[in-house]
Design a protein around this motif. Sequence first.
Motif, PDB file in Angstrom:
ATOM      1  N   GLY A  75       3.008 -35.894  -8.424  1.00 19.26           N
ATOM      2  CA  GLY A  75       3.292 -34.767  -8.515  1.00 19.26           C
ATOM      3  C   GLY A  75       4.184 -33.963  -7.527  1.00 19.26           C
ATOM      4  N   ALA A  76       5.106 -33.384  -7.562  1.00 16.92           N
ATOM      5  CA  ALA A  76       6.049 -32.471  -6.897  1.00 16.92           C
ATOM      6  C   ALA A  76       6.583 -31.210  -7.281  1.00 16.92           C
ATOM      7  N   ASP A  77       7.043 -30.465  -6.047  1.00 20.69           N
ATOM      8  CA  ASP A  77       7.527 -29.140  -6.342  1.00 20.69           C
ATOM      9  C   ASP A  77       8.343 -28.860  -5.319  1.00 20.69           C
ATOM     10  N   THR A  78       9.353 -28.123  -5.625  1.00 23.21           N
ATOM     11  CA  THR A  78      10.749 -27.864  -4.733  1.00 23.21           C
ATOM     12  C   THR A  78      10.887 -26.495  -4.710  1.00 23.21           C
ATOM     13  N   VAL A  79      11.108 -25.752  -3.685  1.00 29.34           N
ATOM     14  CA  VAL A  79      11.693 -24.283  -3.464  1.00 29.34           C
ATOM     15  C   VAL A  79      12.563 -24.375  -2.377  1.00 29.34           C
ATOM     16  N   VAL A  80      13.370 -23.131  -2.489  1.00 25.63           N
ATOM     17  CA  VAL A  80      14.467 -22.820  -1.583  1.00 25.63           C
ATOM     18  C   VAL A  80      14.020 -21.696  -0.707  1.00 25.63           C
ATOM     19  N   VAL A  81      14.133 -21.846   0.620  1.00 24.72           N
ATOM     20  CA  VAL A  81      13.804 -20.679   1.464  1.00 24.72           C
ATOM     21  C   VAL A  81      15.005 -20.076   2.244  1.00 24.72           C
ATOM     22  N   CYS A  82      15.213 -18.822   2.299  1.00 24.08           N
ATOM     23  CA  CYS A  82      16.247 -18.247   3.136  1.00 24.08           C
ATOM     24  C   CYS A  82      15.595 -17.138   3.809  1.00 24.08           C
ATOM     25  N   ASP A  83      15.663 -16.808   5.155  1.00 24.51           N
ATOM     26  CA  ASP A  83      15.095 -15.624   5.981  1.00 24.51           C
ATOM     27  C   ASP A  83      13.581 -15.580   5.552  1.00 24.51           C
ATOM     28  N   GLY A  84      12.924 -16.594   5.224  1.00 22.00           N
ATOM     29  CA  GLY A  84      11.525 -16.671   5.058  1.00 22.00           C
ATOM     30  C   GLY A  84      11.334 -16.370   3.489  1.00 22.00           C
TER      31      GLY A  84
END
Length: 206
Positions: A75-84
Motif C-alpha cells: 500500500g502507498a499514499d502520497t501528499v504534497v506539503v507546503c508551509d505545513g
Amino acid sequence: MSGPRLCLASASPRRSELLASIGLNAITCAVDIDETPLPEEPPEALVIRLAEAKAVAASTCDACIGDAAQLPVLGADTVVVCDGRIFGKPRDRADGAWMLRQLSGRRHHVITGVAVNGPQGLVSLSVTTHITLRQLDSNEIDAYWATGEPLDKAGGFAIQGRGALFVSYLEGSHSAVVGLPLYETAQLLAYQGVELWTPAPQQAMP
C-alpha cells in the motif's frame, strides 16, 4: 515477466508501471478508505497510516490470495506539503488552480508512505522529496488543468507528465514523487521475501 509476486492495494496505473519497471508484476486490488487527516497529524504519520490501512484492507481481497498462500500486499499514499499545509488531490478546477498558485515559485515537499503486509508482518516507511516549482502564470495554470492531468494528482501536478515543465529543482527520489520510492520499496519487498531478481536459465552443457 513472471506471474504476480505481490498485490498492489491501489488502482493507480503509475504505481503499477513503476513496479513493472523493476520487473515486478502485481495484482491490483483498489481499496476505499477514509483519507482525512487526523487532528494535528503530521504528514509523515498520515501517509504511513494510510499506506498501512490500504495494505491491511487489501489483504482480504480475493485477488490477493493465491492458490498456495497470501501474496504480500503493498500500500502507498502520497501528499504534497507546503508551509505545513497538506495538499491532497484537488476537488475541482478552482481547488487545483489554488494549489498551483500556492506552490508557484516555492519549495515544497512530497511525502510518500509505503507499507507491505506479508510474512514478516506489517512494515512501513516514508520518503520525503524536496521540490521547487518555477513561477507560474494564470494562463499556464488554466491550460494545464485543461489537459486533465492534474485532476487525480496530489498537489495538482504530475512530475511524470507535462507538470515536469514546472519543476526547477528536485532533491530526493523522483519515483517517490510519481507515487512509489523504488529503492525503499524494493527493500521492504525483499524483507517480505519477494524475489527481485530471477536467476538466469542454465544452459545445458554440450
